[in-house]
Design an enzyme around this catalytic site. Structure first.
Site, mmCIF file in Angstrom:
data_model
loop_
_atom_site.group_PDB
_atom_site.id
_atom_site.type_symbol
_atom_site.label_atom_id
_atom_site.label_comp_id
_atom_site.label_asym_id
_atom_site.label_seq_id
_atom_site.Cartn_x
_atom_site.Cartn_y
_atom_site.Cartn_z
ATOM 1 N N HIS A 27 12.092 -5.915 5.473
ATOM 2 C CA HIS A 27 11.367 -6.902 6.286
ATOM 3 C C HIS A 27 11.781 -8.333 5.978
ATOM 4 O O HIS A 27 11.768 -9.171 6.871
ATOM 5 C CB HIS A 27 9.857 -6.783 6.039
ATOM 6 C CG HIS A 27 9.229 -5.592 6.675
ATOM 7 N ND1 HIS A 27 7.970 -5.148 6.350
ATOM 8 C CD2 HIS A 27 9.690 -4.753 7.618
ATOM 9 C CE1 HIS A 27 7.681 -4.086 7.075
ATOM 10 N NE2 HIS A 27 8.711 -3.823 7.848
ATOM 11 N N PHE A 53 0.825 -1.209 0.000
ATOM 12 C CA PHE A 53 0.000 0.000 0.000
ATOM 13 C C PHE A 53 0.859 1.259 0.000
ATOM 14 O O PHE A 53 2.052 1.226 0.299
ATOM 15 C CB PHE A 53 -0.911 0.024 1.240
ATOM 16 C CG PHE A 53 -0.167 0.060 2.555
ATOM 17 C CD1 PHE A 53 0.312 1.257 3.082
ATOM 18 C CD2 PHE A 53 0.063 -1.099 3.270
ATOM 19 C CE1 PHE A 53 0.998 1.289 4.288
ATOM 20 C CE2 PHE A 53 0.750 -1.083 4.480
ATOM 21 C CZ PHE A 53 1.218 0.123 4.985
ATOM 22 N N GLU A 74 0.021 4.863 1.965
ATOM 23 C CA GLU A 74 -0.953 5.403 2.911
ATOM 24 C C GLU A 74 -0.562 6.809 3.331
ATOM 25 O O GLU A 74 0.577 7.057 3.729
ATOM 26 C CB GLU A 74 -1.039 4.492 4.144
ATOM 27 C CG GLU A 74 -2.057 4.930 5.183
ATOM 28 C CD GLU A 74 -2.219 3.899 6.298
ATOM 29 O OE1 GLU A 74 -2.842 2.851 6.033
ATOM 30 O OE2 GLU A 74 -1.700 4.126 7.408
ATOM 31 N N HIS A 101 7.449 -6.375 12.540
ATOM 32 C CA HIS A 101 7.396 -5.645 11.266
ATOM 33 C C HIS A 101 6.021 -5.083 10.944
ATOM 34 O O HIS A 101 5.880 -4.316 9.995
ATOM 35 C CB HIS A 101 7.857 -6.543 10.114
ATOM 36 C CG HIS A 101 6.780 -7.377 9.482
ATOM 37 N ND1 HIS A 101 5.994 -8.261 10.193
ATOM 38 C CD2 HIS A 101 6.350 -7.465 8.188
ATOM 39 C CE1 HIS A 101 5.148 -8.861 9.368
ATOM 40 N NE2 HIS A 101 5.338 -8.397 8.151
#
Length: 478
Positions: free
Chosen positions: A326, A202, A204, A401
């Protein structure tokens, strides 16, 4: 299995059977109820059986079932006697998060959020197979992206050189070898730079709603009421292909080197073997592609807000706070048993969390520690933290994460049947656009753990320290 309580936020799985080390799960007691519902605890145990593992097989409070390693898993292996495993990195190599700060006030941007979200959706390709029709890498550019990472993007006008200091490893994993990638991997990535992808990825737009540590927030340029933007994506089809290409190789390597696997998804090779070295340099190249991807998306974010808000670059002040990996395996130096050892640290759905004064923390953050970026679901909030000395002592400088899934995507669809998630979020003041209705439903807020509970667990365990809380205003989803 009964877990042994270490403290209120850490639980031990004692070494037994073929485990070489203990397992340790960081979570509150209440969170353990959800963690026990899938096979992720067994995966922590399985990882503890791999050769050369050091100290413990670790899991963060956002743990859930994954391929081989649990998502939220951390494991370090001796750089000479240990292994490297694609299952400890995942299919989306260097899936990661970038936080952008701005000079904009949320109260000024909120009335124009629909224009902002729509422009972001137009400018940043999203969804399965998304690509740029007019932005395709030739063989020479692809080679340099894979070797240089974010620096390639900066060199080609997507940001400036000073931004590289705001990226983990300065946006480039050394040792990457483009020749270690298949032509299929390169082909899949050639038109995907600057694209968001599908699933939980995403962009955001958020508002800073709470500050917990003013010194750290000031160092990051964060203040209450401010607009921030979070970008969450990775190496796209290229990284997926790198993992896929190496799974069969690693299965054969495990047999060749007589490595007993408790689960074939943990297929691996000795770090120093030809198979292990080849996987690492290919994975590093995919990680560099992901760094470049997020750097290019940063450029599109700036352009979208300039267009939607009718302003120039000097007006918005959008700059990276930090960018973290990550899904990655990295060679790092850590203290083990009183001496420094070179380790291959696998973080799968986990974030590096180095403390203040660590030499690998950029100078701009040396006094506060490395920024840690923890996104939540699109209906609640996200958090900014910093790394701690305790993380270095207990988790190889690692923390959680994100929120971590509670429901599978199929279960989320069943739970949300007949509902309009976009309308529900709009009623809360959060505008969402997705590549498809299914994507939005699969990512419904209740499909995830409450990220505040996850963050409280890592803060309670002392492996991260809270800095700021961010609330979503508008989201585009893959």
């Amino acid at each position: 299995m009964d877990l042994q309580r270490i403290n209120d936020f850490a639980w031990r799985i004692p070494k037994h059977g073929k485990m070489r080390v203990d397992g340790i799960i960081f979570a509150s007691r209440r969170m353990l109820e959800d963690i026990r519902k899938d096979e992720s605890v067994q995966q922590v145990i399985n990882v503890a059986c791999l050769p050369g593992i050091v100290r413990a097989s670790l899991a963060m409070p956002d743990i859930h079932w994954g391929y081989g390693f649990p998502i939220g898993g951390v494991a370090a292996f001796d750089a000479e006697e240990g292994i490297i495993s694609p299952g400890g990195v995942g299919y989306d190599v260097n899936c990661g998060v970038r936080l952008l700060r701005s000079d904009l006030a949320a109260e000024d941007v909120r009335p124009r959020m629909r224009e902002v979200v729509n422009q972001l959706f137009r400018d940043i390709p999203t969804g399965i197979g998304s690509h740029h029709k007019s932005f395709k890498l030739g063989p020479d550019d692809m080679k340099h992206v894979l070797k240089d990472g974010a620096a390639w993007a900066v060199k080609h006008g997507f940001g400036d050189e000073g931004e590289l200091a705001h990226i983990e490893s300065a946006g480039c994993i050394p040792g990457a070898d483009p020749q270690a990638l298949s032509e299929r991997a390169k082909q899949r990535g050639c038109d995907q730079l600057g694209t968001l992808g599908s699933g939980n990825h995403f962009v955001e737009v958020q508002e800073v709603v709470e500050i917990y540590d003013e010194q750290a927030a000031n160092a990051m340029g964060l203040f209450p009421g401010q607009v921030t933007i979070t970008v969450h994506t990775g190496s796209r089809g290229l990284g997926h292909q790198v993992c896929e290409d190496n799974i069969e190789v690693m299965l054969a390597a495990a047999r060749k080197y007589h490595i007993e696997l408790p689960d074939k998804q943990l297929c691996c090779a000795p770090v120093g073997s030809p198979e292990g070295r080849r996987y690492f340099v290919a994975m590093a190249a995919a990680a560099n592609f992901a760094f470049a991807n997020r750097q290019v998306i940063t450029h599109w974010v700036r352009a979208a807000l300039e267009h939607a808000l009718k302003m120039g670059p000097a007006d918005h002040g959008i700059r990276p706070v930090y960018d973290v990996c990550h899904n990655i395996a990295k060679f790092e130096e850590h203290m083990v048993g009183g001496s420094s050892r070179r380790l291959c640290v696998h973080r799968k759905g986990a974030t590096r969390a180095y403390p203040a004064h660590h030499p690998e923390v950029p100078a701009i953050y040396r006094e506060i520690g490395q920024p840690v970026l923890i996104p939540g679901d699109m209906g609640r909030y996200s958090f900014v933290l910093v790394g701690t000395d305790r993380a270095m002592e207990e988790t190889f400088g690692s923390t959680c994460h994100g929120a971590g899934r509670l429901m599978s995507r199929h279960a989320a669809k069943r739970a949300c049947r007949g509902r309009n998630i976009e309308q529900e979020l709009a009623a809360q003041g959060i505008l969402v656009r997705g590549a498809s209705r299914d994507t939005v439903v699969e990512e419904a807020p209740e499909a995830y753990k409450d990220v505040a509970e996850v963050v409280d667990a890592v803060a309670g365990a002392g492996i991260s320290k809270k800095v700021a809380k961010l609330k979503p205003l508008g989201v585009i989803k893959g």
